[in-house]
Design an enzyme around this catalytic site. Structure first.
Site, PDB file in Angstrom:
ATOM      1  N   THR A   1      46.323  44.956  25.510  1.00  0.00           N
ATOM      2  CA  THR A   1      47.107  45.744  26.099  1.00  0.00           C
ATOM      3  C   THR A   1      48.005  45.209  27.425  1.00  0.00           C
ATOM      4  O   THR A   1      47.478  44.324  28.150  1.00  0.00           O
ATOM      5  CB  THR A   1      46.376  47.059  26.638  1.00  0.00           C
ATOM      6  OG1 THR A   1      45.709  47.541  25.530  1.00  0.00           O
ATOM      7  CG2 THR A   1      47.431  47.881  27.351  1.00  0.00           C
TER       8      THR A   1
ATOM      9  N   SER B   1      52.178  43.717  29.165  1.00  0.00           N
ATOM     10  CA  SER B   1      53.158  43.227  28.745  1.00  0.00           C
ATOM     11  C   SER B   1      53.124  42.040  28.030  1.00  0.00           C
ATOM     12  O   SER B   1      53.764  41.799  27.051  1.00  0.00           O
ATOM     13  CB  SER B   1      53.939  43.036  30.144  1.00  0.00           C
ATOM     14  OG  SER B   1      53.319  42.107  31.050  1.00  0.00           O
TER      15      SER B   1
ATOM     16  N   ASP C   1      44.487  39.716  34.394  1.00  0.00           N
ATOM     17  CA  ASP C   1      45.121  39.773  35.751  1.00  0.00           C
ATOM     18  C   ASP C   1      44.752  38.692  36.644  1.00  0.00           C
ATOM     19  O   ASP C   1      45.344  38.463  37.740  1.00  0.00           O
ATOM     20  CB  ASP C   1      44.516  41.120  36.347  1.00  0.00           C
ATOM     21  CG  ASP C   1      44.968  42.367  35.603  1.00  0.00           C
ATOM     22  OD1 ASP C   1      46.078  42.268  35.164  1.00  0.00           O
ATOM     23  OD2 ASP C   1      43.943  43.057  35.220  1.00  0.00           O
TER      24      ASP C   1
ATOM     25  N   LYS D   1      40.484  42.105  34.269  1.00  0.00           N
ATOM     26  CA  LYS D   1      41.183  42.681  33.376  1.00  0.00           C
ATOM     27  C   LYS D   1      41.238  44.196  33.990  1.00  0.00           C
ATOM     28  O   LYS D   1      40.161  44.602  34.600  1.00  0.00           O
ATOM     29  CB  LYS D   1      40.726  42.404  32.211  1.00  0.00           C
ATOM     30  CG  LYS D   1      41.051  41.177  31.535  1.00  0.00           C
ATOM     31  CD  LYS D   1      40.919  41.003  29.970  1.00  0.00           C
ATOM     32  CE  LYS D   1      41.551  42.009  29.231  1.00  0.00           C
ATOM     33  NZ  LYS D   1      42.968  42.152  29.435  1.00  0.00           N
TER      34      LYS D   1
ATOM     35  N   ARG E   1      44.372  46.239  34.729  1.00  0.00           N
ATOM     36  CA  ARG E   1      45.265  46.608  35.566  1.00  0.00           C
ATOM     37  C   ARG E   1      45.926  48.236  34.476  1.00  0.00           C
ATOM     38  O   ARG E   1      46.190  48.997  35.234  1.00  0.00           O
ATOM     39  CB  ARG E   1      46.430  45.884  35.558  1.00  0.00           C
ATOM     40  CG  ARG E   1      47.721  46.346  36.480  1.00  0.00           C
ATOM     41  CD  ARG E   1      48.781  45.546  36.038  1.00  0.00           C
ATOM     42  NE  ARG E   1      48.883  44.929  34.902  1.00  0.00           N
ATOM     43  CZ  ARG E   1      49.376  45.832  33.893  1.00  0.00           C
ATOM     44  NH1 ARG E   1      49.744  47.127  34.256  1.00  0.00           N
ATOM     45  NH2 ARG E   1      49.586  45.491  32.571  1.00  0.00           N
TER      46      ARG E   1
ATOM     47  N   GLU F   1      39.261  47.113  25.604  1.00  0.00           N
ATOM     48  CA  GLU F   1      39.632  45.638  25.652  1.00  0.00           C
ATOM     49  C   GLU F   1      38.070  44.925  25.445  1.00  0.00           C
ATOM     50  O   GLU F   1      37.970  44.113  24.600  1.00  0.00           O
ATOM     51  CB  GLU F   1      40.223  45.503  26.857  1.00  0.00           C
ATOM     52  CG  GLU F   1      41.639  45.745  26.689  1.00  0.00           C
ATOM     53  CD  GLU F   1      42.488  45.578  28.102  1.00  0.00           C
ATOM     54  OE1 GLU F   1      43.413  45.748  28.190  1.00  0.00           O
ATOM     55  OE2 GLU F   1      41.714  45.288  29.015  1.00  0.00           O
TER      56      GLU F   1
HETATM   57  C1  5RP Z   1      45.228  45.964  30.717  1.00  0.00           C
HETATM   58  C2  5RP Z   1      45.119  44.327  31.039  1.00  0.00           C
HETATM   59  C3  5RP Z   1      46.276  43.631  30.746  1.00  0.00           C
HETATM   60  O1  5RP Z   1      45.745  42.466  29.799  1.00  0.00           O
HETATM   61  C4  5RP Z   1      46.266  42.742  32.226  1.00  0.00           C
HETATM   62  O2  5RP Z   1      46.633  43.819  33.133  1.00  0.00           O
HETATM   63  C5  5RP Z   1      47.726  41.806  32.065  1.00  0.00           C
HETATM   64  O3  5RP Z   1      48.703  42.485  32.039  1.00  0.00           O
HETATM   65  P1  5RP Z   1      50.098  41.834  31.864  1.00  0.00           P
HETATM   66  O4  5RP Z   1      50.141  40.930  30.606  1.00  0.00           O
HETATM   67  O5  5RP Z   1      51.134  43.198  31.696  1.00  0.00           O
HETATM   68  O6  5RP Z   1      50.288  41.126  33.117  1.00  0.00           O
HETATM   69  O7  5RP Z   1      44.050  44.153  31.532  1.00  0.00           O
HETATM   70  O8  5RP Z   1      44.264  46.607  31.038  1.00  0.00           O
END
Ligand code: 5RP
Length: 227
Positions: free
Chosen positions: A26, A28, A86, A96, A98, A105
C-alpha cells in the site's frame, strides 16, 4: 522523489515471473509497482500472475490496472510481496504503516517467499524511529490504556486523527491507530514482539528481520540491500 519511486518500482518487475502470486503493498511506491505490473499483464508479457492486495487502495488500483486479484485463502503460497516503507535501517528493519494498512501488510509480507521493499533514499535511517513514529493498531476500546502503557518504553503516543473525516482514523479492520514516538529503539525485533504482547494491540508497524531485498532509489541509480 516521485522519479526515484518509479525507478525502484520498475526494477521490482524483475522479481515477477509467470505463474506467481504477488502480495501488493500500500502507498505511493507500491502504487507505481501495481500500475507497471498491470501494464505487463495487459500486454501479455506476464501470464497467470495473481495478486493479493494489502488494502482497499491496492485492491482498487490492481483492479483498475488489470491485475487479477485473489484472497489469501485462495492460494497455497505467496511468491513475492512488494511494498514501500517509512524507514529502513542498515539491517533492513522497517517502520511501516503511514497508510494504516500495517496489519494486512504484515500478514501478507511475513508469509511471502520473498519480501521486496521499495524506497527512495530519504527513507534510509541509522536507527529506526529517527524520523517516524511507530504506528500501533489497537482495538478502539483500549486506545487510551495502550497510550499510557507504552510510556514504560520511554515513548509518547498520539491517537491518529483523520484528515477528511471527523475524529480518529478507523482502519480497514475497524480499529484505531496510535502513533508512538520512541526516544530510542535499541532492539527492533524485541520491541516488535513486546508491543504485540500488550493486550488490545492488534499489530505494530515495526517489521524487523523480515525484508529479503530492499531496492533504494538514489540519484545515482537503484541500489540493492540484501541479506
Ligand atoms: C502504508 C505503508 C507504506 O508502504 C509506507 O507508508 C510508504 O509509503 P509511500 O510509498 O507512499 O512512501 O506502510 O501502510
Amino acid at each position: 522523489m516521485e522519479e526515484l519511486k518509479k525507478a525502484v518500482a520498475r526494477e521490482a518487475l524483475k522479481f515477477v515471473e509467470d505463474d506467481m502470486v504477488i502480495g501488493l503493498g500500500t502507498g505511493s511506491t507500491a502504487g507505481y509497482f501495481i500500475r507497471y505490473l498491470g501494464r505487463l499483464i495487459m500486454e501479455e508479457e506476464l501470464q497467470d500472475v495473481y495478486a493479493i492486495p494489502t488494502s482497499y487502495q491496492s485492491r482498487l488500483l490492481a483492479i483498475e490496472s488489470g491485475v487479477p486479484v485473489v484472497g489469501l485463502d485462495e492460494v497455497d503460497a505467496i511468491d513475492v510481496a512488494v511494498d514501500g516503507a517509512d524507514e529502513v535501517d542498515p539491517n533492513m528493519n522497517l517502520i511501516k504503516g503511514r497508510g494504516a494498512a500495517l496489519t494486512m501488510e504484515k500478514a501478507i509480507e511475513y508469509r511471502a517467499g520473498t519480501f521486496l521493499v521499495l524506497v527512495d533514499e530519504s527513507k534510509l535511517v541509522e536507527r529506526l524511529g529517527q524520523k517516524m513514529p511507530v504506528p500501533i493498531e489497537v482495538i478502539p476500546q483500549v486506545w487510551r490504556a495502550v497510550a499510557e502503557e507504552v510510556e514504560i518504553f520511554n515513548a509518547e503516543a498520539e491517537l491518529r486523527m483523520a484528515a477528511r473525516k471527523d475524529g480518529p482514523v478507523v482502519t480497514e479492520n475497524g480499529n484505531f491507530i496510535l502513533d508512538v514516538r520512541f526516544h530510542r529503539i535499541a532492539d527492533p525485533l524485541d520491541l516488535e514482539m513486546e508491543l504485540n504482547n500488550i493486550p488490545g494491540v492488534v499489530e505494530n508497524g515495526i517489521f524487523a528481520d523480515v525484508a529479503d531485498v530492499v531496492l533504494v532509489g538514489t540519484r545515482e541509480g537503484v541500489k540493492r540491500m540484501e541479506r
